[in-house]
Design a protein around this motif. Structure first.
Motif, PDB file in Angstrom:
ATOM      1  N   ASP A 196       0.835  -1.205   0.000  1.00 50.85           N
ATOM      2  CA  ASP A 196       0.000   0.000   0.000  1.00 50.85           C
ATOM      3  C   ASP A 196       0.866   1.249   0.000  1.00 50.85           C
ATOM      4  OD1 ASP A 196      -2.186  -1.685   0.142  1.00 50.85           O
ATOM      5  OD2 ASP A 196      -2.360  -1.556   2.325  1.00 50.85           O
ATOM      6  N   VAL A 197       1.930   1.223   0.810  1.00 50.67           N
ATOM      7  CA  VAL A 197       2.838   2.375   0.885  1.00 50.67           C
ATOM      8  C   VAL A 197       3.507   2.619  -0.464  1.00 50.67           C
ATOM      9  CG1 VAL A 197       4.996   3.177   1.927  1.00 50.67           C
ATOM     10  CG2 VAL A 197       3.215   2.176   3.368  1.00 50.67           C
ATOM     11  N   GLU A 198       3.877   1.547  -1.173  1.00 50.20           N
ATOM     12  CA  GLU A 198       4.483   1.718  -2.493  1.00 50.20           C
ATOM     13  C   GLU A 198       3.540   2.444  -3.445  1.00 50.20           C
ATOM     14  OE1 GLU A 198       7.529   0.959  -3.812  1.00 50.20           O
ATOM     15  OE2 GLU A 198       8.182   0.583  -1.752  1.00 50.20           O
ATOM     16  N   GLU A 199       2.232   2.174  -3.348  1.00 45.63           N
ATOM     17  CA  GLU A 199       1.266   2.876  -4.199  1.00 45.63           C
ATOM     18  C   GLU A 199       1.223   4.361  -3.859  1.00 45.63           C
ATOM     19  OE1 GLU A 199      -2.560   1.481  -5.186  1.00 45.63           O
ATOM     20  OE2 GLU A 199      -2.109  -0.609  -4.751  1.00 45.63           O
ATOM     21  N   LEU A 200       1.248   4.674  -2.557  1.00 40.95           N
ATOM     22  CA  LEU A 200       1.219   6.082  -2.158  1.00 40.95           C
ATOM     23  C   LEU A 200       2.479   6.801  -2.639  1.00 40.95           C
ATOM     24  CD1 LEU A 200      -0.168   5.785   1.501  1.00 40.95           C
ATOM     25  CD2 LEU A 200      -1.430   6.112  -0.634  1.00 40.95           C
ATOM     26  N   LEU A 201       3.642   6.148  -2.513  1.00 41.09           N
ATOM     27  CA  LEU A 201       4.876   6.767  -2.973  1.00 41.09           C
ATOM     28  C   LEU A 201       4.863   6.982  -4.481  1.00 41.09           C
ATOM     29  CD1 LEU A 201       7.432   4.724  -0.833  1.00 41.09           C
ATOM     30  CD2 LEU A 201       6.742   7.095  -0.460  1.00 41.09           C
ATOM     31  N   ALA A 202       4.351   5.988  -5.211  1.00 43.43           N
ATOM     32  CA  ALA A 202       4.284   6.124  -6.664  1.00 43.43           C
ATOM     33  C   ALA A 202       3.379   7.268  -7.084  1.00 43.43           C
ATOM     34  CB  ALA A 202       3.809   4.811  -7.287  1.00 43.43           C
TER      35      ALA A 202
END
Length: 846
Positions: free
Chosen positions: A108-114
């Motif tokens: 989920d965090v990777e999606e927010l960073l992207a």
């Protein structure tokens, strides 16, 4: 769109204050005007953490239901729609509830960073994937929720939230971490001082490595060549000589004087591949430095001092450890030596230690004769051409063609010199050049028959001839030696490729490997000897060829493998150049021997495990299947003995019939169990006979209600080759298990069909089913899947069924039932069409 930045607060254990530090950072950012929201923060009912949430905007969580229970997870879509500048996401290693957008929170965090959103998160050191085994060995607890190390390493900032074990235990005792009823258990288990200290050390070392990586990146980007002594890094210069072990141990002692010291052993090899180092000694020193916590490196460089200093500055080393030169006193006329040169050029930021050792001043040993690389016949031919060739050429020129000219004479003599170099190497070529120059001067340079040269041009010509002859001879000799070296290395690489391929893949037995050694080196016999101790007698672990050596001293070639093993060869004495490959063979022979022994141990362990499985199945059958008929017999007997009831003749007959039926079932079951126990002890084999399934399956349904099972057994099925008793018990257990989990009013379907050389019995139920990851686990002993109530079995029925099925040569596995439920597939081999009656063992007929 630019990628968001990730900041992680790393802690050694729960309760050190990661979430509190993250919320404090959020308040600081909001005060600076940054748009910051709480995407997901778990305060765990800790009052101080809960207070820190006041004044922060919170994104509503997503509600999910799983197995009848409601859960809350981070709503990724809501955070993306809100698009804050910074999002707070707690517990990076958390596993999301099934049905969530992603399986793990770090995804989920990777999606927010992207999406360009900065994220501030938290994680404990025990949740890093690479440290799972270490943490389990320390705490005894296996962490199920992990995050890949690379995810954390990619973070733009990592801040360690540190707290001493004593302070953390005080926080625990005051009730600031867990509820009071859990404090005592936590302090006496996971939060023991030793556990917390070890976890704290792991966190500190991990962060230190990360800081070190940042430092190296900075030095590379800014081209910083000077050494920064942020931590002690000691480089040990190895030559392959025996003094290397002393240098390594001394360097390790120096590193231990400071916290975080690191030892790097380096060997500088020349670019031409030629080396006087002992490969075996280098291998020993590599193992030693790695065992002591250091690392081994090999660098190519013709200028050894410069290469060593470049390596030391490249790894930001602070000290270099070298041994005092082994050269003799007279050899210093050729230069000051590596140690003195390195000390002179190291500069003020790199300390150089010269360590004395037992090999000081003993010399570096004689070089290998060049002729040894070319063969005896070539060397003899080279000397004949180099010495006799100029004499014969002089005679021919004087007798046959006395007036060819001095230039042509020199070319002819130069041809002889080149030929001598091609055949015998450098020294025959030098002899040819010297002899040729003298003969040219005496017979062909005016004034003749004297060593005096009248014309200065002739002096220059003869000098050029000698120089060209020596140069060409050196180049030809070097090319010949390189060709020979390449051929030898190619042969060695083929042998080592054989070892790496066949041996390491387990495709070669010990005898095959020893035979390969005998063929490769042309020996009469090869033996691998071993002993249990220094004074114990030698025994042969394996041998090939006639009259193998009984002890290493009786062999022509002896290669030790460790302290208590040796590879002994008979036939001839091998040159030193062959011992490198032979040492590799010896090491692999020990590996093959260990592998064969481990394989035998594994086979024995497998047999023991199989015996344990069968014994478990027998025990399960006793506890699982004897209870029902015993209960029926007990109830009938109690009823007959009751004095307050007057039973009619018909009632008595029914009760007696029930007792008889229960006793028959018990007798039948006990007989099967006894046969199975004999099978396990090796005194009986399964009585495999041609059997009709329609004679076995109905007998297996006696333990379930009559209206709970539907049968579909075609009469056209082929006969099966099984033990009827064992197959009956397997089918009975599977059917009873299916009936137990079937919904009320739903019948279990038992069908059979032929497939190639097997017959499949399928037991189909409409129960809750089993997930794919649990389909193998349900066949393990004492496994009760799902919410099965107490009193319906001990979880051994399917284990018994699989054990009995495999005993008769069949298989049992689980599949999903289309539309919901579970299907057990029991496959047994069909009987051959023409089959002779087997001759049964005596134990089976007794």
């Amino acid at each position: 769109m630019a990628r968001g930045k990730l900041r992680i607060y790393l802690g050694a254990a729960p309760g050190v204050g990661k979430t509190y530090a993250m919320l404090s950072e959020a308040h600081r950012r909001i005060e600076r005007g940054t748009d910051c929201v709480v995407a997901f923060v778990e305060h765990h009912h800790r009052p101080r953490t809960e207070v820190m949430l006041h004044g922060l905007e919170r994104i509503p969580r997503r509600q999910l239901e799983y197995r009848g229970t409601a859960f809350e997870e981070m709503d990724v879509d809501a955070v993306l729609a809100r698009r804050p500048r910074v999002a707070l996401v707690d517990e990076l290693a958390h596993t999301n509830v099934p049905g969530s957008r992603n399986a793990k929170r770090w995804q989920d965090v990777e999606e927010l960073l992207a999406a360009g959103i900065d994220v501030v998160s938290t994680v404990n050191i025990q949740h890093l994937e690479s440290l799972g085994d270490v943490v389990e060995s320390i705490t005894g607890v296996r962490q199920r929720e992990t995050v890949p190390d690379e995810v954390v390493r990619r973070a733009d900032q990592i801040e360690l939230v540190d707290m001493s074990p004593q302070a953390l235990r005080r926080r625990m005792a005051h009730g600031n971490i867990y509820q009071p009823d859990k404090v005592d258990a936590a302090l006496s288990n996971y939060f023991r001082p030793g556990n917390l200290t070890a976890l704290r050390e792991l966190a500190l070392l991990w962060v230190a490595d990360r800081v070190d990586a940042y430092l190296n990146e900075y030095r590379t980007e800014h081209r910083v060549s000077t050494i920064w002594g942020s931590r002690e890094r000691i480089v040990v210069g190895l030559t392959g000589g025996p003094e290397g072990r002393t240098l390594i141990r001394r360097a390790v002692r120096l590193a231990e004087k400071g916290a975080g010291g690191e030892v790097l052993a380096v060997y500088i090899s020349r670019s031409d591949g030629l080396s006087a180092a002992s490969p075996r000694e280098l291998a020993v020193q590599r193992t030693l430095v790695e065992d002591l916590g250091g690392t081994f490196h090999q660098v190519i460089g013709d200028d050894i001092p410069a290469a060593l200093l470049d390596f030391a500055r490249g790894v930001n080393a602070t000290q270099i450890v070298l041994g005092v030169s082994r050269r003799r006193t007279w050899q210093y006329v050729f230069g000051p030596g590596v140690g003195a040169t390195v000390a002179r050029d190291s500069g003020p930021d790199l300390d150089v230690h010269l360590i004395t050792h037992d090999e000081v001043g003993k010399g570096r040993g004689l070089p290998v004769a060049r002729g040894a690389r070319l063969g005896r016949s070539r060397v003899v031919g080279g000397w004949l051409v180099g010495v006799l060739g100029p004499v014969l050429l002089t005679w021919l020129l004087n007798s046959a063609s006395p007036d060819v000219g001095l230039a042509n004479d020199m070319l002819l003599f130069l041809t002889l010199t080149v030929t001598a170099a091609l055949l015998g190497g450098l020294f025959p070529a030098l002899a040819s050049a010297v002899a040729g120059s003298l003969l040219l001067n005496w017979y062909f340079t005016p004034p003749l028959h004297t060593l005096t040269i009248a014309d200065p041009q002739n002096i220059v010509a003869i000098a050029i001839f000698v120089g060209v002859a020596v140069s060409v001879a050196s180049v030809v000799d070097l090319a010949a030696r390189r060709t020979h070296q390449a051929a030898r290395l190619r042969a060695e690489s083929e042998i080592l490729s054989f070892l790496a391929g066949n041996v390491l893949r387990g495709e070669t037995s010990l005898e095959e490997l020893l035979e390969r050694v005998r063929e490769t080196f042309g020996m009469e016999s090869v033996a691998l000897l071993e002993r249990t101790g220094e004074t114990a007698p030698w025994t042969r672990a394996g041998s090939v060829g006639p009259e193998p050596a009984e002890v290493p001293e009786a062999a022509d070639v002896d290669v030790p493998v460790g302290d208590h093993m040796a590879l002994s060869l008979r036939g001839r004495v091998l040159p030193a150049t062959d011992r490198r490959v032979l040492a590799a063979f010896a090491a692999q022979a020990a590996v093959v021997l260990d592998r064969e022994r481990l394989q035998r141990e594994a086979d024995r362990a497998k047999d023991l495990a199989e015996g344990n499985r069968i014994r478990t199945a027998l025990l399960a059958a006793v506890s699982h299947d004897l209870r029902t008929p015993l209960a029926g017999i007990k109830a009938s007997v109690s009823s007959l003995r009751s004095d307050d009831v007057e039973w009619s003749e018909q009632d008595r007959a029914e009760l007696l019939a029930a007792i008889e039926d229960g006793a028959d079932r018990l007798d039948h079951l006990v007989g099967n169990l006894l046969d199975m126990s004999r099978l396990q002890t090796g005194t009986v084999t399964p009585i495999v006979r041609e059997t009709d399934l329609d004679e076995v399956v109905p007998m297996a349904l006696g333990g379930v209600p009559e209206d709970s099972v539907g049968l579909d057994i075609p009469e056209t099925l082929p006969m099966v080759a099984v033990d009827r008793g064992l197959l009956e018990r397997a089918v009975a257990n599977v059917v009873e298990n299916a009936v137990k989990y079937s919904p009320p009013g739903e019948k279990v379907l038992v069908s059979a069909s032929a497939l190639a050389d097997r017959v499949e019995v399928r037991v189909v139920d409409r129960g809750p089913g089993v997930p794919d990851e649990a389909k193998d686990r349900i066949f393990e002993p004492f496994q009760r899947y799902g919410d099965s109530p107490r009193g319906v079995g001990v979880g051994l029925g399917l284990a018994v069924a699989r054990g009995f099925t495999e005993a008769v040569g069949g298989t049992l596995h689980a599949e999903d039932t289309p539309g919901g439920g579970l299907t057990m597939v029991l496959a047994v081999p069909t009987a051959p069409r023409r089959r002779q009656q087997p001759e049964l063992p005596a134990a089976a007929t007794s």
